[in-house]
Design a protein around this motif. Structure first.
Motif, mmCIF file in Angstrom:
data_model
loop_
_atom_site.group_PDB
_atom_site.id
_atom_site.type_symbol
_atom_site.label_atom_id
_atom_site.label_comp_id
_atom_site.label_asym_id
_atom_site.label_seq_id
_atom_site.Cartn_x
_atom_site.Cartn_y
_atom_site.Cartn_z
ATOM 1 N N ILE A 171 0.024 6.985 -14.531
ATOM 2 C CA ILE A 171 0.527 7.165 -13.165
ATOM 3 C C ILE A 171 -0.140 6.170 -12.224
ATOM 4 O O ILE A 171 0.517 5.504 -11.419
ATOM 5 N N PHE A 172 -1.485 6.039 -12.328
ATOM 6 C CA PHE A 172 -2.188 5.088 -11.463
ATOM 7 C C PHE A 172 -1.773 3.649 -11.751
ATOM 8 O O PHE A 172 -1.662 2.837 -10.824
ATOM 9 N N ASP A 173 -1.533 3.303 -13.011
ATOM 10 C CA ASP A 173 -1.060 1.956 -13.342
ATOM 11 C C ASP A 173 0.276 1.675 -12.657
ATOM 12 O O ASP A 173 0.480 0.595 -12.083
ATOM 13 N N GLU A 174 1.195 2.638 -12.715
ATOM 14 C CA GLU A 174 2.500 2.470 -12.067
ATOM 15 C C GLU A 174 2.356 2.378 -10.552
ATOM 16 O O GLU A 174 3.014 1.556 -9.903
ATOM 17 N N LEU A 175 1.490 3.231 -9.983
ATOM 18 C CA LEU A 175 1.255 3.179 -8.540
ATOM 19 C C LEU A 175 0.671 1.828 -8.119
ATOM 20 O O LEU A 175 1.072 1.252 -7.103
ATOM 21 N N ILE B 125 4.959 -3.852 -3.075
ATOM 22 C CA ILE B 125 5.148 -3.557 -1.650
ATOM 23 C C ILE B 125 4.283 -4.469 -0.793
ATOM 24 O O ILE B 125 4.750 -5.042 0.206
ATOM 25 N N ASP B 126 2.989 -4.626 -1.174
ATOM 26 C CA ASP B 126 2.100 -5.519 -0.427
ATOM 27 C C ASP B 126 2.686 -6.933 -0.355
ATOM 28 O O ASP B 126 2.684 -7.560 0.710
ATOM 29 N N ASN B 127 3.186 -7.430 -1.487
ATOM 30 C CA ASN B 127 3.765 -8.789 -1.511
ATOM 31 C C ASN B 127 4.989 -8.874 -0.624
ATOM 32 O O ASN B 127 5.187 -9.876 0.069
#
Length: 137
Positions: A115-119, A126-128
């Motif tokens: 889950i953290f990898d996907e997040l 999103i940042d990019n």
């Protein structure tokens, strides 16, 4: 499938005591929070640990009878334990995920890491897209 893993940082019991250790384990996963004022989730986990066999598992009917609790209440709490990833149902029997509490925790850790990898990947996208630069690392 949607799964919610709750982790609560609670101080471990100082003295070795099986019942207190099980309570701490369940509390750390938020399994007895909310309306479970009678600690039924903890009682189910303890009953599973004492009644389960790797080959046969245990049924919700056996748990209800052993605990003296209505089957509908046991099934409600079992759904929460299943949703948390600690228990799974195969046909009519219930099993601890991985066959033990330790194995279940290891599997749940792997779930959370995925889950953290996907997040993390989505956060980077999103940042990019909005022009933010990652300052950590």
């Amino acid at each position: 499938m949607s799964r919610q893993i709750i982790l609560i940082n609670i101080e471990k019991p100082v003295e070795k005591d099986l019942l207190n250790d099980i309570h701490w384990f369940c509390d750390s996963f938020g399994l007895s929070s909310g309306r479970d004022t009678e600690d039924i989730s903890k009682k189910i986990v303890l009953s599973m640990l004492t009644n389960i066999s790797e080959e046969d598992g245990v049924t919700s009917e056996v748990l209800a009878t052993t605990l003296g609790i209505k089957l509908s209440r046991v099934n409600h709490h079992l759904r929460n334990l299943i949703d948390a990833g600690l228990v799974y149902r195969k046909k009519r029997s219930l099993y601890l995920r991985g066959g033990s509490l330790k194995a279940a925790v290891c599997e749940m850790r792997k779930d959370s890491e995925r889950i953290f990898d996907e997040l993390e990947m989505m956060a980077e996208v999103i940042d990019n897209e909005v022009g933010l630069k990652c300052r950590s690392h």
